[in-house]
Write a protein that holds these residues in place. Structure first.
Motif, PDB file in Angstrom:
ATOM      1  N   UNK A   1       0.723  -1.235  -0.124  1.00  0.00           N
ATOM      2  CA  UNK A   1      -0.150   0.102  -0.086  1.00  0.00           C
ATOM      3  C   UNK A   1       0.930   1.244   0.037  1.00  0.00           C
ATOM      4  N   UNK A   2       0.264   2.220  -0.232  1.00  0.00           N
ATOM      5  CA  UNK A   2       0.993   3.676  -0.448  1.00  0.00           C
ATOM      6  C   UNK A   2       0.840   4.106   1.158  1.00  0.00           C
ATOM      7  N   UNK A   3       1.870   4.746   1.459  1.00  0.00           N
ATOM      8  CA  UNK A   3       1.966   5.207   2.911  1.00  0.00           C
ATOM      9  C   UNK A   3       1.929   6.479   2.931  1.00  0.00           C
ATOM     10  N   UNK A   4       1.071   7.372   3.369  1.00  0.00           N
ATOM     11  CA  UNK A   4       0.776   8.850   3.467  1.00  0.00           C
ATOM     12  C   UNK A   4       1.757   9.371   4.561  1.00  0.00           C
ATOM     13  N   UNK A   5       2.243  10.164   4.307  1.00  0.00           N
ATOM     14  CA  UNK A   5       2.744  11.191   5.460  1.00  0.00           C
ATOM     15  C   UNK A   5       2.228  12.385   5.800  1.00  0.00           C
ATOM     16  N   UNK A   6       1.939  12.373   7.266  1.00  0.00           N
ATOM     17  CA  UNK A   6       1.062  13.633   7.327  1.00  0.00           C
ATOM     18  C   UNK A   6       2.035  14.735   7.767  1.00  0.00           C
ATOM     19  N   UNK A   7       1.485  15.992   6.867  1.00  0.00           N
ATOM     20  CA  UNK A   7       2.537  17.120   6.813  1.00  0.00           C
ATOM     21  C   UNK A   7       1.902  18.174   7.815  1.00  0.00           C
ATOM     22  N   UNK A   8       2.865  18.909   8.756  1.00  0.00           N
ATOM     23  CA  UNK A   8       2.258  19.749   9.559  1.00  0.00           C
ATOM     24  C   UNK A   8       2.605  21.202   8.869  1.00  0.00           C
ATOM     25  N   UNK A   9       1.750  22.312   9.207  1.00  0.00           N
ATOM     26  CA  UNK A   9       1.986  23.586   8.418  1.00  0.00           C
ATOM     27  C   UNK A   9       0.806  23.796   7.612  1.00  0.00           C
ATOM     28  N   UNK A  10      -0.315  22.964   7.482  1.00  0.00           N
ATOM     29  CA  UNK A  10      -1.080  23.086   6.552  1.00  0.00           C
ATOM     30  C   UNK A  10      -2.249  24.182   6.957  1.00  0.00           C
ATOM     31  N   UNK A  11      -2.431  24.398   8.219  1.00  0.00           N
ATOM     32  CA  UNK A  11      -3.408  25.585   8.335  1.00  0.00           C
ATOM     33  C   UNK A  11      -2.936  26.916   8.122  1.00  0.00           C
ATOM     34  N   UNK A  12      -3.938  27.810   8.057  1.00  0.00           N
ATOM     35  CA  UNK A  12      -3.498  29.212   7.994  1.00  0.00           C
ATOM     36  C   UNK A  12      -2.568  30.074   8.865  1.00  0.00           C
ATOM     37  N   UNK A  13      -3.052  29.559  10.100  1.00  0.00           N
ATOM     38  CA  UNK A  13      -2.251  29.935  11.475  1.00  0.00           C
ATOM     39  C   UNK A  13      -1.032  29.331  11.495  1.00  0.00           C
ATOM     40  N   UNK A  14      -0.827  28.239  11.050  1.00  0.00           N
ATOM     41  CA  UNK A  14       0.606  27.647  11.003  1.00  0.00           C
ATOM     42  C   UNK A  14       1.493  28.178   9.936  1.00  0.00           C
ATOM     43  N   UNK A  15       0.800  28.446   8.804  1.00  0.00           N
ATOM     44  CA  UNK A  15       1.625  29.024   7.706  1.00  0.00           C
ATOM     45  C   UNK A  15       1.981  30.643   7.692  1.00  0.00           C
ATOM     46  N   UNK A  16       1.430  31.162   8.714  1.00  0.00           N
ATOM     47  CA  UNK A  16       1.785  32.650   8.908  1.00  0.00           C
ATOM     48  C   UNK A  16       2.627  32.637  10.293  1.00  0.00           C
ATOM     49  N   UNK A  17       2.986  31.655  10.812  1.00  0.00           N
ATOM     50  CA  UNK A  17       4.101  31.454  11.808  1.00  0.00           C
ATOM     51  C   UNK A  17       3.713  32.422  13.046  1.00  0.00           C
TER      52      UNK A  17
ATOM     53  N   UNK B   1       2.116  31.511  15.819  1.00  0.00           N
ATOM     54  CA  UNK B   1       2.537  30.856  17.130  1.00  0.00           C
ATOM     55  C   UNK B   1       3.913  31.116  17.513  1.00  0.00           C
ATOM     56  N   UNK B   2       4.759  30.868  16.526  1.00  0.00           N
ATOM     57  CA  UNK B   2       6.260  30.925  16.649  1.00  0.00           C
ATOM     58  C   UNK B   2       6.820  32.322  16.962  1.00  0.00           C
ATOM     59  N   UNK B   3       5.990  33.332  16.188  1.00  0.00           N
ATOM     60  CA  UNK B   3       6.341  34.720  16.518  1.00  0.00           C
ATOM     61  C   UNK B   3       5.980  35.117  17.968  1.00  0.00           C
ATOM     62  N   UNK B   4       4.943  34.580  18.608  1.00  0.00           N
ATOM     63  CA  UNK B   4       4.659  35.017  19.775  1.00  0.00           C
ATOM     64  C   UNK B   4       5.144  34.450  20.733  1.00  0.00           C
ATOM     65  N   UNK B   5       5.681  33.087  20.646  1.00  0.00           N
ATOM     66  CA  UNK B   5       6.589  32.380  21.411  1.00  0.00           C
ATOM     67  C   UNK B   5       7.970  33.265  21.565  1.00  0.00           C
TER      68      UNK B   5
END
Length: 172
Positions: A2-18, A20-24
């Motif tokens: 079977x084909x293995x699907x790799x889940x990618x992070x950073x797909x939401x608009x909030x994650x793409x704008x960074x 949470x990283x900026x506020x941290x």
């Protein structure tokens, strides 16, 4: 199979704008700022050049120096160009000449190191088969007003003494 699907992070608009990283990062900056604002005496500072740093490791690579032979106090370099070949920044310039005293075939007529181009990696020291070049001078601060002051020639490199108090080449 079977084909293995790799889940990618950073797909939401909030994650793409960074956001949470900026506020941290801002949180960490404000925490240090407020701590230093409350008690400025605890800020670690060194009033350089009046005070010299004390936490420099003995293994620190200082400015280059050339060594002498113990037998006749002549220059230990045989102009083999190994240091210049190993240098990743090409800051070493050597011009060879025939040696007339019969000790070796060649010696450097010109030996220049441009400290503004040097990355202080130590490859030249490792490549030298004669123990002619070292970086144990203990000089970690080089100051000059013109570019020419940062080009160390053969005479300047021979005049620098090492912190190890071993002034002569250990090569046989």
């Amino acid at each position: 199979m079977g084909i293995k699907v790799v889940h990618r992070h950073g797909n939401t608009f909030k994650e793409k704008m960074y956001i949470s990283a900026i506020f941290s990062g801002m949180k960490t900056t404000l925490k240090h700022f407020s701590t230093n604002l409350k008690d400025a005496t605890q800020i670690p500072t060194v009033c350089y050049p009046d005070e010299k740093p004390t936490d420099i490791t003995p293994r620190y690579r200082g400015v280059h120096r050339l060594t002498h032979r113990k037998e006749d106090n002549s220059i230990a370099c045989v102009a083999c160009f190994m240091c210049a070949t190993a240098c990743p920044s090409n800051c070493i310039d050597i011009v060879a000449m025939a040696r007339e005293d019969g000790l070796d075939e060649k010696m450097p007529k010109v030996f220049n190191i441009d400290l503004l181009e040097c990355v202080f990696c130590g490859y030249c020291v490792e490549a030298c088969p004669c123990d002619a070049i070292r970086m144990d001078s203990g000089i970690y601060s080089v100051v000059g007003e013109t570019r020419e002051e940062f080009i160390y020639d053969k005479e300047k490199l021979l005049s620098i003494k090492g912190i190890s108090k071993e002034e002569y080449s250990l090569a046989k």
